[in-house]
Design an enzyme around this catalytic site. Sequence first.
Site, PDB file in Angstrom:
ATOM      1  N   CYS A  81       0.830  -1.215   0.000  1.00  0.00           N
ATOM      2  CA  CYS A  81       0.000   0.000   0.000  1.00  0.00           C
ATOM      3  C   CYS A  81       0.866   1.267   0.000  1.00  0.00           C
ATOM      4  O   CYS A  81       1.495   1.558  -1.007  1.00  0.00           O
ATOM      5  CB  CYS A  81      -0.997  -0.043   1.143  1.00  0.00           C
ATOM      6  N   HIS A 180      -2.954  -5.432   1.834  1.00  0.00           N
ATOM      7  CA  HIS A 180      -2.251  -5.614   3.115  1.00  0.00           C
ATOM      8  C   HIS A 180      -2.239  -7.079   3.564  1.00  0.00           C
ATOM      9  O   HIS A 180      -3.021  -7.444   4.447  1.00  0.00           O
ATOM     10  CB  HIS A 180      -2.963  -4.810   4.209  1.00  0.00           C
ATOM     11  N   GLU A 182      -0.313  -8.454   5.528  1.00  0.00           N
ATOM     12  CA  GLU A 182       0.101  -8.526   6.939  1.00  0.00           C
ATOM     13  C   GLU A 182      -1.098  -8.474   7.873  1.00  0.00           C
ATOM     14  O   GLU A 182      -0.978  -8.743   9.063  1.00  0.00           O
ATOM     15  CB  GLU A 182       1.097  -7.392   7.254  1.00  0.00           C
TER      16      GLU A 182
HETATM   17  N1  GLN Z   1      -3.598   6.308   1.074  1.00  0.00           N
HETATM   18  C1  GLN Z   1      -2.341   6.038   1.696  1.00  0.00           C
HETATM   19  C2  GLN Z   1      -1.224   6.856   1.040  1.00  0.00           C
HETATM   20  O1  GLN Z   1      -1.436   7.443   0.063  1.00  0.00           O
HETATM   21  C3  GLN Z   1      -2.000   4.558   1.634  1.00  0.00           C
HETATM   22  C4  GLN Z   1      -2.988   3.763   2.443  1.00  0.00           C
HETATM   23  C5  GLN Z   1      -2.429   2.563   3.105  1.00  0.00           C
HETATM   24  O2  GLN Z   1      -1.213   2.347   3.169  1.00  0.00           O
HETATM   25  N2  GLN Z   1      -3.309   1.761   3.639  1.00  0.00           N
HETATM   26  O3  GLN Z   1      -0.138   6.874   1.543  1.00  0.00           O
END
Ligand code: GLN
Length: 201
Positions: A81, A180, A182
């Site tokens: 992410c 994610h 994890e």
């Molecule tokens: N929206 C977040 C970002 O732009 C990422 C979201 C996340 O890691 N769950 O950094």
Amino acid sequence: MTGPTIGVLALQGGVREHLEALEAAGAIAVPVRRASEVAAVDGLVLPGGESTTMSNLLLAFDLYEPIRQRLAEGLPAYGSCAGMILLADEVLDTRPDAVSFGAIDITVRRNAFGRQIDSFEADLAVTGLEGDPMRAVFIRAPLVERVGDAVEVLATVAEGPAAGRIVAVRSGQVLATSFHPEMTGDRRLHRQFVDLVAQRG
Ligand code: GLN
């Protein structure tokens, strides 16, 4: 036999979950907050969280350049992410002063899944993972808008409003997912990363 030492960038975000997942997958997992720690790891995980905050902290803690250098020299890395955003070559809809490492030739757009599917879950067939599909949790996830020729797409969303979107990629020793793993207790992706790091050691 002991596993490889894998660092988790520990400035902000889902650090503990990745440390636990890596230990469960056979690595020695250590938090990374300073340059000396960057130098001591065989691989690095960049967790989810808020990429612009992590970008600020990377610069404030003088970690950006040491990590960029090790990645350029071939340090294996996995980003989930916000971690995917930090590894990307090009980031859209971010702050003009935000930095990323350019460790994988993809373009990502932040928070791009749209309001109705800001957060969602999906079952994914991920290339290289045996057994059942992987349950994937997406939270304000980045959208992969472009992948370079050397980048292998490992998973796309099969159905629903996000159908067809690329959500897992690999290029050499660098892996990235917009979801994610994890958070679900499924350790297959972490195990794959630990194996990749061990093979290069
Ligand atoms: N929206 C977040 C970002 O732009 C990422 C979201 C996340 O890691 N769950 O950094």
